[in-house]
Structure formats: structure tokens, C-alpha cells
Design a protein around this motif. Structure first.
Motif, mmCIF file in Angstrom:
data_model
loop_
_atom_site.group_PDB
_atom_site.id
_atom_site.type_symbol
_atom_site.label_atom_id
_atom_site.label_comp_id
_atom_site.label_asym_id
_atom_site.label_seq_id
_atom_site.Cartn_x
_atom_site.Cartn_y
_atom_site.Cartn_z
ATOM 1 N N SER A 196 -0.461 4.536 -7.525
ATOM 2 C CA SER A 196 0.333 3.777 -8.496
ATOM 3 C C SER A 196 -0.472 2.585 -8.971
ATOM 4 N N LYS A 197 0.104 1.868 -9.918
ATOM 5 C CA LYS A 197 -0.547 0.675 -10.456
ATOM 6 C C LYS A 197 -0.624 -0.437 -9.411
ATOM 7 N N ALA A 198 0.183 -0.327 -8.350
ATOM 8 C CA ALA A 198 0.232 -1.358 -7.306
ATOM 9 C C ALA A 198 -0.683 -1.027 -6.131
ATOM 10 N N ALA A 199 -1.697 -0.181 -6.350
ATOM 11 C CA ALA A 199 -2.559 0.272 -5.249
ATOM 12 C C ALA A 199 -3.293 -0.873 -4.565
ATOM 13 N N ASP A 200 -3.556 -1.963 -5.291
ATOM 14 C CA ASP A 200 -4.285 -3.090 -4.715
ATOM 15 C C ASP A 200 -3.356 -4.238 -4.324
ATOM 16 N N SER A 201 -2.052 -3.980 -4.324
ATOM 17 C CA SER A 201 -1.072 -5.012 -3.967
ATOM 18 C C SER A 201 -0.651 -4.851 -2.509
ATOM 19 N N ILE A 221 11.953 1.863 0.515
ATOM 20 C CA ILE A 221 11.144 1.476 1.669
ATOM 21 C C ILE A 221 9.999 0.593 1.171
ATOM 22 N N ILE A 222 9.663 -0.437 1.926
ATOM 23 C CA ILE A 222 8.569 -1.350 1.565
ATOM 24 C C ILE A 222 7.338 -0.980 2.387
ATOM 25 N N VAL A 223 6.217 -0.738 1.711
ATOM 26 C CA VAL A 223 4.985 -0.329 2.416
ATOM 27 C C VAL A 223 3.784 -1.106 1.879
ATOM 28 N N ASN A 224 2.721 -1.075 2.663
ATOM 29 C CA ASN A 224 1.434 -1.630 2.235
ATOM 30 C C ASN A 224 0.498 -0.477 1.899
#
Length: 582
Positions: free
Chosen positions: A530-535, A567-570
Motif C-alpha cells: 500500500s501507499k503506507a508501506a514506509d509508515s 487491525i493496526i499493524v506495522n
């Protein structure tokens, strides 16, 4: 960061150990700056990469498959003509400089044996790959004429000349005592600066490391004592002794694991600020160091037209939405227009033409006085008609603008999702499929579509969770639709980053109840794709496939769902790569 001459010596030694005696099976040119020789023989095969890109010039074995353009460039065709079937005779380096020659035993057009060489010059923006025969240039990846350089031209038919030599000593050819003596002549320089000015093939990080080991600081040469001079002799002697070996090499990384620099010495000068990771092979290190950055460079090169188009469309759509929202805010005053029209009608008998405003009682507000702006050139009846007309216009605009803004926001989400897909594309085939998707959606006019062969459909990315659940990930929006609405079963689990562009992810239940562990690992996959891969702390929605609905007329990849969990993940790229089915 620079690939210095001593590190190149290590690479040369590795190539001489493994590649001499192998034959060139194929020659490929993935980009304008890269050549790959596919080598075979003795039951082994290697891919030898030559790269002359300004920010990452190098020579090494690569284990990665790099997609090639459908039509090979002319330089690639020239190399194929001469080198296909050629035997690797050896690799040699000009002193400790960043120039390596690959000598080959090849055949000419009539089948006679000829000696040819490939010369790679690793010199940042001046890097080049030159094809030589009998000391003359046959051609080069980068031709250099008199308009480009007045010092040295590189053109077909010209005699090859080495770059201007620097006044530095070669480690292999000089005695260590002579090297130390030369360094000590630069009394006003720091020790690292003196090493750089004296010794061939030493990068700044190595010069600083030697200085750190000698005096734990970068002192001026004139401040060094006899103990420091003796330590300097030992350090240079150790490097010189290690030169003939391919040996161990080291990658410097940040605590996060991001590559920072490379070295043939174990770097101690940064303490715990940077980690030093050991590699047994220089090629393996370079492959790890550059692969991800080069992948992005290749995609930017091949897909730059699409990237430019998508950024332009995103900017235009965002600007259009902002203007429509501004217009919508103005429409919120439509009831005031209606009120002005009604009050003018109620007071027509006493209003006259030629005034800039009408002052009348507002019977909706306890008959308080209100000023109504008007056009002095119009009669009261004409001003009243104008207010009613503006009211109806604002009423219609408000109704239409709500729908237009919604459509614009959906289009913006779609365009951002396509740009996100493009950023993760690995091959020309994926870029071609994205281009086809944009063409189908009407964003690209493809006049050659009938003549071109449609790109081959690629399978979705496949992963396997640690507890044995298969996970599928869409490569583009068209595949996302097919995967979520046709391929997946109703009992499978669907995942997607919440309000963030990304791929559709499916956990295949295969009749089993899907475990919490599988959901968590699939959510990490969804976050990475996703666009949030570095978040960090990325929200991922998940719901059974049966909850998905496709709105009529919606863009590719657009689905809606009402019952879901989050779900919240890193995002963890290394973990995801370990789960990937090769």
C-alpha cells in the motif's frame, strides 16, 4: 558513498575465481545504463551486471531477474553479434584505479577467433562501458565527442586512451614504507586527507577508518608521533596483504537496516551509530545494497510517462474538487437570494429604479430593516427576477456539485491507487497492464492498440502464512476486481488498508476457519502493498468476501463494505518477503 578502487580489486578477484572459462550465453540491456552477460559453463551459470549509472556505477554478479525491453538497443545488438558464445579469459584492473577490463575470446563475422575486451570505468557521472578490439574503440554505452569533453573523446574507430592519471601511488606496486613517506609529506592536511591525496583507490570512508585506527581522531599529519607512524604502516601493510584475496566485505547500515555505505574493512569509527554487516561475497553485498534503489530507478525510467500523466491528473482532479467545494460553499447562501427576491416583490409599489440598494422591512425578522444590494441600471422587477434566477441557479448547482465532488473524490482515490500500483511494478509487463487499465478507463488514447499484442496477464502475488493459509495480492485494479469479486470464495477473508490506496488482499480459507495469526500476517502484507508501506501503525480493514459490493459504474478496484473489523499493524518488508511464495 563511492565504490573505491580497492573494493573493485576484491570484485575483480571474485570474478577471476568464478567466471574465467565460462561462455557468454546471452547479452541483455535492461536500461540505457546497464548490460547483463549471462554466463554458462562447468555446470554453473551467472549473471554479470555492468552498470554505468551516475549514482551507482559498478560491476558484479547479480541474482535478480531484470526485465528487458521488447526491442534491444543498438549497443546490445552489437555485443550480441560479437560476444554470444565468447569465452571469458580474465579480468584485469588498471593498477588500483576504478577501471576493469574483461578479456574475451570471441569470433568475428566469418568465424575467425578474435580477442576483444569490455572496459568498465567506474567514475560516477563519467562512468562508461567501452567495447574494444586491438586497443581501438568499437563502440561505447556513452559516446563522448569534442562538444562533451575536450580532454578525452570516446567514439567508434578511435584509439582507447586511459583517463588522465592522478598523482597517487598504487598499493600493489609500491612498498608500504614509500606509501607512508608520501603521506607524511602532506603535513598541513588531516591524516585522512593525506591518505586520499597519496594512495590510489581509497574512498573517504576508508581513509577516515585508517585515521581512526591510527590515532582515534583525524589529526593533522604534523601532529602524528612515531607510534602513529608505526600504526599507519601496519594498517596499510594489512590492506596490501589482503588485496589479492576476494575476502570478506562489509555493509554499513542504519539501526533500521537501511544501507548507508560499503567497505572492504570492518568499520569501527561510527561506534554503535551504524551497524556493520559482514558478507562473504562482494557481489552479494552490492546486489543487496543497490537492488531496491535500482528497481525504483528502472520503474521511474520505464514508467515516467505514466507517472507524469498520473501526477498531472491527480493535480488537476484535486484542483477541480477544491474549486467545486468553494462553489458549493457559495451556494449555501442561496436562501438569502430567495429572501431578497421575495422582499422586493412585497415592496414593488414603493421601490424605484436607479438606487444602489433597497432598504425594506424583513417580515421574517420582526420587520427589522434590511438593505438589499441591487443594480441601479435595472428596474425593481428586473432585480427581483435576477435574484430568483440566481437562487434557482444556486439550487441546481448545489444539487449537482454534491454529486460532482463525490465523483471527483472517487476518481482521485482511483488515480492515487494506480500511482501506488505503478510504484510497486517490477516488470515491463506490469507497466503495460497498468497502461492498458488507464486506456480502458479513458485516460490514455492508445492509437496503436489494434496493432500491439496485448500484454500477458500476470498471476497475483502469492504468500503463505506461518500457519499454512494461502494469501493472494492483486497487482493492479483490474486484477483487484477479479481477485475479490470472482476468484475469492464468499467465506474467504478480504483485507485492505483503511482509506489508503493499496492492493486487495485475500486469505484463502479453503473450508477452514481463518486464524487470528493469518489475519495479522495478511494485514502486514496489505500494509506493505500500500501507499503506507514506509509508515507505522497502519489501520487495515478486514471482512468476509461476501460483505463486498461493487457500486454500479464505479472505477476498477472500487468496492464498498459496511460490516468489518480493523487491525493496526506495522509494515515489515523483511517479514513479508519471508512469507512470499517464490
Amino acid at each position: 558513498m563511492a565504490l573505491d578502487g580497492i573494493f573493485l580489486t576484491k570484485i575483480k578477484n571474485e570474478l577471476n575465481e568464478k567466471a574465467v572459462g565460462l561462455r557468454v550465453d546471452r547479452v541483455n540491456q535492461p536500461t540505457n545504463d546497464e548490460i547483463i552477460l549471462n554466463l554458462r559453463g562447468r555446470g554453473v551459470s551467472y549473471k554479470l551486471l555492468f552498470c554505468v549509472r551516475a549514482d551507482s556505477p559498478r560491476l558484479h554478479f547479480t541474482s535478480h531477474s531484470i526485465d528487458n525491453p521488447p526491442v534491444p538497443p543498438m549497443f546490445c545488438m552489437l555485443l550480441r553479434k560479437y560476444l554470444t558464445g565468447a569465452l571469458i579469459k580474465g579480468f584485469r584492473q588498471f593498477e588500483s584505479d576504478r577501471i576493469i577490463f574483461v578479456d574475451l575470446d570471441a569470433t568475428n563475422e566469418i568465424g575467425d577467433r578474435i580477442e576483444v575486451s569490455l572496459c568498465i570505468e567506474v567514475m560516477n557521472k563519467y562512468s562508461n562501458l567501452i567495447f574494444l578490439k586491438d586497443g581501438k574503440i568499437i563502440d561505447a554505452l556513452k559516446r563522448v565527442d569534442i562538444t562533451t569533453s575536450s580532454v578525452r573523446q570516446i567514439l567508434p574507430g578511435m584509439e582507447y586512451k586511459l583517463p588522465p592519471k592522478q598523482d597517487k601511488l598504487c598499493l600493489e606496486k609500491c612498498e608500504t614504507a614509500e606509501l607512508v613517506k608520501r603521506i607524511m609529506t602532506f603535513r598541513e592536511k588531516s591524516l585522512s586527507g593525506a591518505i586520499m591525496a597519496s594512495v590510489q583507490g581509497v574512498s573517504p570512508v576508508i581513509a577516515r577508518e585508517i585515521s581512526h585506527r591510527v590515532c582515534f581522531d583525524d589529526l593533522q599529519v604534523k601532529e602524528l608521533g612515531s607510534d602513529n607512524t608505526e600504526a599507519l604502516f601496519k594498517e596499510l601493510e594489512a590492506i596490501k596483504t589482503d588485496l589479492p584475496l576476494s575476502g570478506e566485505v562489509y555493509m554499513l547500515t542504519e539501526q533500521s537496516g537501511k544501507p548507508k555505505d560499503m567497505s572492504h574493512l570492518e568499520i569501527r569509527q561510527y561506534g554503535d551509530a551504524l551497524c556493520c554487516k559482514k558478507y562473504e561475497s562482494p557481489s552479494e553485498l552490492l546486489d543487496d545494497f543497490y537492488f531496491e534503489r535500482d528497481r525504483i530507478n528502472r520503474i521511474n525510467h520505464r514508467g515516467r510517462e505514466l507517472i507524469r500523466l498520473l501526477n498531472k491528473l491527480i493535480e488537476r482532479t484535486s484542483r477541480k474538487i477544491a474549486l467545486q467545494q468553494q462553489e458549493l460553499r457559495r451556494c449555501e447562501d442561496k436562501d438569502t437570494l430567495k429572501l431578497y427576491g421575495e422582499l422586493i416583490v412585497a415592496n414593488l409599489y414603493r421601490l424605484k429604479k436607479g438606487t444602489a440598494y433597497y432598504e425594506v422591512e424583513n417580515y421574517y425578522d420582526n420587520c427589522s430593516l434590511i438593505r438589499i444590494p441591487c443594480n441601479p441600471a435595472l428596474s425593481p422587477q428586473e432585480n427581483q427576477k435576477k435574484y430568483y434566477k440566481d437562487y434557482r441557479k444556486a439550487q441546481t448547482a448545489q444539487r449537482l456539485l454534491v454529486d460532482l465532488i463525490k465523483q471527483g473524490e472517487e476518481e482521485l482515490i482511483y488515480l492515487e491507487s494506480v500511482l501506488d500500483e505503478l510504484s510497486r511494478a517490477d516488470t515491463d509487463a506490469e507497466i503495460s497492464l497498468i497502461r492498458l487499465e488507464l486506456s480502458s478507463a479513458g485516460y490514455i488514447r492508445n492509437t496503436k492498440a489494434k496493432k500491439q499484442k496485448p500484454p500477458k496477464e500476470l498471476p497475483p502475488y502469492e504468500f503463505m502464512t506461518s500457519d499454512g493459509y494461502r494469501v493472494l495480492v492483486g497487482r493492479n485494479n483490474i486484477q483487484n476486481d477479479r481477485l475479490s469479486l470472482k476468484t475469492a470464495r464468499k467465506t474467504d477473508m478480504w483485507l485492505h488498508t483503511q482509506k489508503i490506496p493499496g492492493s486487495h488482499v485475500i486469505i484463502c480459507g479453503d473450508g477452514r476457519e481463518i486464524s487470528d495469526n493469518a489475519i495479522e500476517e495478511a494485514a502486514v502484507i496489505a500494509a506493505v502493498y500500500s501507499k503506507a508501506a514506509d509508515s507505522s501503525l497502519v489501520p487495515v480493514d478486514y471482512t468476509p468476501v461476501k460483505q463486498l459490493k461493487k457500486p454500479v459504474g464505479s472505477k476498477a478496484g472500487m468496492v464498498i463494505y459496511h460490516e468489518y473489523y480493523t487491525i493496526i499493524v506495522n509494515p515489515d518488508k523483511d517479514k513479508v518477503e519471508a512469507l512470499r511464495v517464490k
